[in-house]
Design a protein around this motif. Structure first.
Motif, PDB file in Angstrom:
ATOM      1  N   GLY A 136      46.697 -11.936  29.231  1.00 52.21           N
ATOM      2  CA  GLY A 136      47.681 -12.205  28.180  1.00 52.21           C
ATOM      3  C   GLY A 136      47.238 -13.274  27.188  1.00 52.21           C
ATOM      4  N   GLY A 137      46.040 -13.813  27.366  1.00 56.52           N
ATOM      5  CA  GLY A 137      45.547 -14.848  26.459  1.00 56.52           C
ATOM      6  C   GLY A 137      44.853 -14.255  25.241  1.00 56.52           C
ATOM      7  N   LYS A 138      44.362 -15.168  24.394  1.00 56.95           N
ATOM      8  CA  LYS A 138      43.718 -14.736  23.144  1.00 56.95           C
ATOM      9  C   LYS A 138      42.306 -15.303  23.086  1.00 56.95           C
ATOM     10  CE  LYS A 138      45.028 -14.882  18.403  1.00 56.95           C
ATOM     11  NZ  LYS A 138      45.751 -15.667  17.438  1.00 56.95           N
ATOM     12  N   PRO A 139      41.287 -14.426  23.121  1.00 60.59           N
ATOM     13  CA  PRO A 139      39.921 -14.949  23.011  1.00 60.59           C
ATOM     14  C   PRO A 139      39.670 -15.480  21.609  1.00 60.59           C
ATOM     15  CG  PRO A 139      39.944 -12.632  23.693  1.00 60.59           C
ATOM     16  CD  PRO A 139      41.325 -12.967  23.260  1.00 60.59           C
ATOM     17  N   LYS A 140      39.150 -16.670  21.507  1.00 56.03           N
ATOM     18  CA  LYS A 140      38.775 -17.216  20.198  1.00 56.03           C
ATOM     19  C   LYS A 140      37.250 -17.245  20.182  1.00 56.03           C
ATOM     20  CE  LYS A 140      39.984 -20.039  16.595  1.00 56.03           C
ATOM     21  NZ  LYS A 140      41.147 -20.717  16.083  1.00 56.03           N
ATOM     22  N   ILE A 141      36.684 -16.216  19.568  1.00 50.26           N
ATOM     23  CA  ILE A 141      35.222 -16.050  19.600  1.00 50.26           C
ATOM     24  C   ILE A 141      34.580 -16.929  18.534  1.00 50.26           C
ATOM     25  CG2 ILE A 141      33.338 -14.359  19.455  1.00 50.26           C
ATOM     26  CD1 ILE A 141      35.354 -13.694  21.703  1.00 50.26           C
ATOM     27  N   VAL A 142      33.609 -17.722  18.935  1.00 50.42           N
ATOM     28  CA  VAL A 142      32.889 -18.567  17.982  1.00 50.42           C
ATOM     29  C   VAL A 142      31.423 -18.132  17.989  1.00 50.42           C
ATOM     30  CG1 VAL A 142      32.268 -20.921  17.353  1.00 50.42           C
ATOM     31  CG2 VAL A 142      34.430 -20.477  18.530  1.00 50.42           C
ATOM     32  N   LYS A 143      30.989 -17.576  16.860  1.00 52.19           N
ATOM     33  CA  LYS A 143      29.608 -17.085  16.813  1.00 52.19           C
ATOM     34  C   LYS A 143      28.625 -18.238  16.704  1.00 52.19           C
ATOM     35  CE  LYS A 143      30.729 -12.554  15.170  1.00 52.19           C
ATOM     36  NZ  LYS A 143      30.427 -11.392  14.427  1.00 52.19           N
ATOM     37  N   CYS A 144      27.622 -18.216  17.556  1.00 56.06           N
ATOM     38  CA  CYS A 144      26.627 -19.292  17.551  1.00 56.06           C
ATOM     39  C   CYS A 144      25.335 -18.761  16.942  1.00 56.06           C
ATOM     40  CB  CYS A 144      26.391 -19.779  18.974  1.00 56.06           C
ATOM     41  SG  CYS A 144      27.900 -20.400  19.718  1.00 56.06           S
ATOM     42  N   ASP A 145      24.568 -19.689  16.351  1.00 53.66           N
ATOM     43  CA  ASP A 145      23.389 -19.262  15.592  1.00 53.66           C
ATOM     44  C   ASP A 145      22.132 -19.293  16.433  1.00 53.66           C
ATOM     45  OD1 ASP A 145      24.874 -18.930  13.284  1.00 53.66           O
ATOM     46  OD2 ASP A 145      24.674 -21.058  12.753  1.00 53.66           O
ATOM     47  N   GLU A 146      21.239 -18.368  16.075  1.00 51.69           N
ATOM     48  CA  GLU A 146      19.933 -18.331  16.732  1.00 51.69           C
ATOM     49  C   GLU A 146      19.209 -19.674  16.545  1.00 51.69           C
ATOM     50  OE1 GLU A 146      17.627 -14.905  15.632  1.00 51.69           O
ATOM     51  OE2 GLU A 146      15.903 -15.581  16.805  1.00 51.69           O
ATOM     52  N   LYS A 147      19.361 -20.260  15.368  1.00 50.86           N
ATOM     53  CA  LYS A 147      18.653 -21.528  15.114  1.00 50.86           C
ATOM     54  C   LYS A 147      19.155 -22.652  16.049  1.00 50.86           C
ATOM     55  CE  LYS A 147      21.424 -23.404  11.270  1.00 50.86           C
ATOM     56  NZ  LYS A 147      22.447 -23.979  12.120  1.00 50.86           N
ATOM     57  N   GLY A 149      19.723 -22.063  19.169  1.00 52.44           N
ATOM     58  CA  GLY A 149      19.460 -21.492  20.493  1.00 52.44           C
ATOM     59  C   GLY A 149      20.665 -20.705  20.994  1.00 52.44           C
ATOM     60  N   PHE A 150      21.475 -20.203  20.078  1.00 43.83           N
ATOM     61  CA  PHE A 150      22.704 -19.459  20.393  1.00 43.83           C
ATOM     62  C   PHE A 150      23.719 -20.335  21.121  1.00 43.83           C
ATOM     63  CE2 PHE A 150      19.264 -16.185  20.605  1.00 43.83           C
ATOM     64  CZ  PHE A 150      19.652 -15.380  19.536  1.00 43.83           C
ATOM     65  N   LYS A 151      23.630 -21.651  20.942  1.00 43.18           N
ATOM     66  CA  LYS A 151      24.548 -22.542  21.676  1.00 43.18           C
ATOM     67  C   LYS A 151      25.632 -23.092  20.746  1.00 43.18           C
ATOM     68  CE  LYS A 151      20.729 -24.419  23.402  1.00 43.18           C
ATOM     69  NZ  LYS A 151      19.804 -25.321  24.096  1.00 43.18           N
ATOM     70  N   LEU A 152      26.747 -23.426  21.349  1.00 42.61           N
ATOM     71  CA  LEU A 152      27.879 -23.978  20.606  1.00 42.61           C
ATOM     72  C   LEU A 152      27.549 -25.403  20.175  1.00 42.61           C
ATOM     73  CD1 LEU A 152      30.905 -23.507  19.801  1.00 42.61           C
ATOM     74  CD2 LEU A 152      31.511 -24.551  21.982  1.00 42.61           C
ATOM     75  N   THR A 153      27.842 -25.725  18.909  1.00 38.42           N
ATOM     76  CA  THR A 153      27.635 -27.102  18.448  1.00 38.42           C
ATOM     77  C   THR A 153      28.991 -27.815  18.426  1.00 38.42           C
ATOM     78  OG1 THR A 153      27.978 -26.423  16.164  1.00 38.42           O
ATOM     79  CG2 THR A 153      25.699 -26.443  16.955  1.00 38.42           C
ATOM     80  N   ALA A 154      28.938 -29.139  18.410  1.00 37.13           N
ATOM     81  CA  ALA A 154      30.166 -29.936  18.385  1.00 37.13           C
ATOM     82  C   ALA A 154      31.005 -29.565  17.159  1.00 37.13           C
ATOM     83  CB  ALA A 154      29.806 -31.418  18.372  1.00 37.13           C
ATOM     84  N   LYS A 155      30.321 -29.356  16.031  1.00 40.15           N
ATOM     85  CA  LYS A 155      31.028 -29.044  14.787  1.00 40.15           C
ATOM     86  C   LYS A 155      31.802 -27.721  14.908  1.00 40.15           C
ATOM     87  CE  LYS A 155      29.798 -29.052   9.952  1.00 40.15           C
ATOM     88  NZ  LYS A 155      28.692 -28.838   9.053  1.00 40.15           N
ATOM     89  N   PRO A 176      24.107 -13.620  27.601  1.00 37.81           N
ATOM     90  CA  PRO A 176      22.876 -12.842  27.542  1.00 37.81           C
ATOM     91  C   PRO A 176      21.634 -13.533  26.979  1.00 37.81           C
ATOM     92  CG  PRO A 176      24.088 -12.459  25.541  1.00 37.81           C
ATOM     93  CD  PRO A 176      24.854 -13.490  26.331  1.00 37.81           C
ATOM     94  N   THR A 177      21.699 -14.799  26.578  1.00 33.74           N
ATOM     95  CA  THR A 177      20.546 -15.329  25.827  1.00 33.74           C
ATOM     96  C   THR A 177      19.504 -16.026  26.691  1.00 33.74           C
ATOM     97  OG1 THR A 177      21.514 -17.500  25.430  1.00 33.74           O
ATOM     98  CG2 THR A 177      22.047 -15.773  23.834  1.00 33.74           C
ATOM     99  N   GLY A 178      19.904 -16.482  27.882  1.00 35.69           N
ATOM    100  CA  GLY A 178      18.987 -17.217  28.752  1.00 35.69           C
ATOM    101  C   GLY A 178      18.854 -18.689  28.392  1.00 35.69           C
ATOM    102  N   THR A 179      19.485 -19.123  27.298  1.00 36.80           N
ATOM    103  CA  THR A 179      19.311 -20.531  26.922  1.00 36.80           C
ATOM    104  C   THR A 179      20.309 -21.420  27.657  1.00 36.80           C
ATOM    105  OG1 THR A 179      20.596 -20.066  24.937  1.00 36.80           O
ATOM    106  CG2 THR A 179      18.227 -20.272  24.649  1.00 36.80           C
ATOM    107  N   GLY A 180      19.839 -22.633  27.993  1.00 37.77           N
ATOM    108  CA  GLY A 180      20.680 -23.591  28.710  1.00 37.77           C
ATOM    109  C   GLY A 180      20.975 -24.795  27.828  1.00 37.77           C
TER     110      GLY A 180
END
Ligand code: PLP
Length: 395
Positions: A136-147, A149-155, A176-180
């Motif tokens: 019943g929740g709402k996914p809020k998808i935030v696209k992360c950039d390859e530059k 490393g496909f990771k979420l930034t603070a901004k 799926p990206t393998g990055t940590g």
């Protein structure tokens, strides 16, 4: 009126399982298909773990157990967190389920009300959005950039937060990206999260032990200011090559742990008693094979990344964990190749060259595809040749 519930209509079957199934069907029809879609180690479960399960059966350890895990397994999990992550939990802060997947599902069912938002950095593991929707929740998808490393930034995190945000999901190393995420990167996210005190964090650490190049695994519960609102999920599937045994667990705030147990008590009850005995041995027994297997995966990763970067039109980052790479096929999507989307790319690749991979859009980021290199070197060599031939003969 439909017999199917409205909540079920909100979700779709797992696309990664669908690809694996399609590859299986083509193989059964006599095609020489190489499946690079599956998310499981191709290694077998170590013998000491198998023997613990056989002993459990012989000892009559075959009855219902406590719904949320045996005392022995909870103790082994408490010790694991202390030993590997320097985290202190009591057994009341631990819950065990039938795979990490069940633990996550229960966590969302136990905490989400209609309209509650869950921040999911993309690319993401395919099940997160659908589990959130089902609850019943709402996914809020935030696209992360390859530059990044496909990771979420603070901004990006700051921008995604609203009054309705209940959870943030972090998955490191990532499927799926393998990055940590490095410790610094987690600390940057933590700065935003300490200012937003109502948000809970779900850390999916299932790939903790599949890591390379001396990557220092760091989990957000290690930030003491956030530990009280972090649910850390982990399991034995990937670390100990035990996907079929179905044991996952989580540690976190007592009220959430109790709520997860309550759902489990009315749905599946305890995970298999035999698998739990095996998981105790996995966590308490010798750990050296984790490194041995990581070395084998590293050799494959190096080969796959190098091969992909030698293919015209493909570019691929070098990830530091899990057993996936997430190459870009963007420069092959154009009028000349007649491929419009990553889905066209993977479908044509399967049709023409019999290689099964999964389109990036299934993970929330278009223009990429995921390769699981948890298969033999021989398969990978063949697959890389076929992908090269496919990409370089498109026009
Ligand atoms: N989380 C991630 C990111 C995964 O890739 C998977 C499995 O593919 C899981 C959780 C669930 O694993 P299991 O249910 O086998 O513990």
């Amino acid at each position: 009126m439909s017999i199917i519930s409205n909540s079920l209509k909100r979700i779709k079957p797992s696309p990664t399982i669908a690809v694996t199934q399609k590859a299986r069907e083509l193989r059964a029809a006599g095609k020489d298909v190489i499946g690079l879609g599956a998310g499981e180690p191709d290694f077998d479960t170590p013998d000491n773990i198998k023997n613990a399960a056989i002993k459990a059966i012989r000892d009559g350890d075959t009855k219902y157990t406590a719904v949320d895990g045996t005392p022995a397994l909870k103790k082994a999990i408490v010790e694991k967190f202390k030993r590997e992550n320097n985290l202190d939990f009591s057994t009341e802060q631990i819950t065990v389920g039938t795979g990490g997947k069940q633990v996550l599902y229960n966590a969302f069912m136990a905490t989400l009300n209609k309209g509650d938002e869950v921040i999911i950095p993309a690319p993401f593991w395919v099940s997160y959005p659908d589990m959130v929707l089902l609850a019943g929740g709402k996914p809020k998808i935030v696209k992360c950039d390859e530059k990044d490393g496909f990771k979420l930034t603070a901004k990006k995190l700051q921008k995604a937060i609203s009054k309705k945000t209940k959870w943030l999901i972090i998955n490191s190393p990532s499927n799926p990206t393998g990055t940590g995420y490095t410790k610094d990167e987690i600390e940057n996210l933590a700065k935003v999260l300490t200012k937003n005190k109502k948000i809970y964090i779900l850390s999916d650490d299932i790939y903790e032990h599949v890591k390379y190049d001396n990557f220092n695994f760091f989990t957000i519960a290690q930030m003491s200011k956030l530990k009280d609102r972090t649910l850390t999920m982990n399991g034995v599937s990937k670390s100990y090559a035990m996907t079929g045994w179905r044991i996952g667990y989580a540690a976190g705030p007592k009220n959430i742990i109790k709520a997860i147990g309550k759902i489990q008590s009315q749905s599946t009850s305890n995970p298999s008693s035999i698998s739990q005995a095996a998981a105790v041995e996995a966590l308490n027994g010798p750990q050296d094979f984790i490194q041995e297997r990581a070395n084998a995966f590293k050799e494959r990763r190096d080969f796959v990344v190098k091969s992909l970067n030698n293919i015209r039109g493909i570019s691929c980052l070098t990830p530091n964990g899990a057993f996936y790479v997430f190459p870009s096929c963007k420069s092959l999507l154009n009028k000349k190749t007649k491929l419009k989307t990553d889905t066209d790319f993977v479908q044509k690749l399967l049709e023409k060259e019999n290689v099964a991979v999964v389109q990036g859009s299934a993970f929330g980021l278009e223009g990429y595809f995921r390769i699981s290199y948890a298969t033999s070197m021989e398969n990978l060599q063949k697959a890389m040749q076929r992908i090269k031939s496919f990409c370089e003969n498109l026009d």
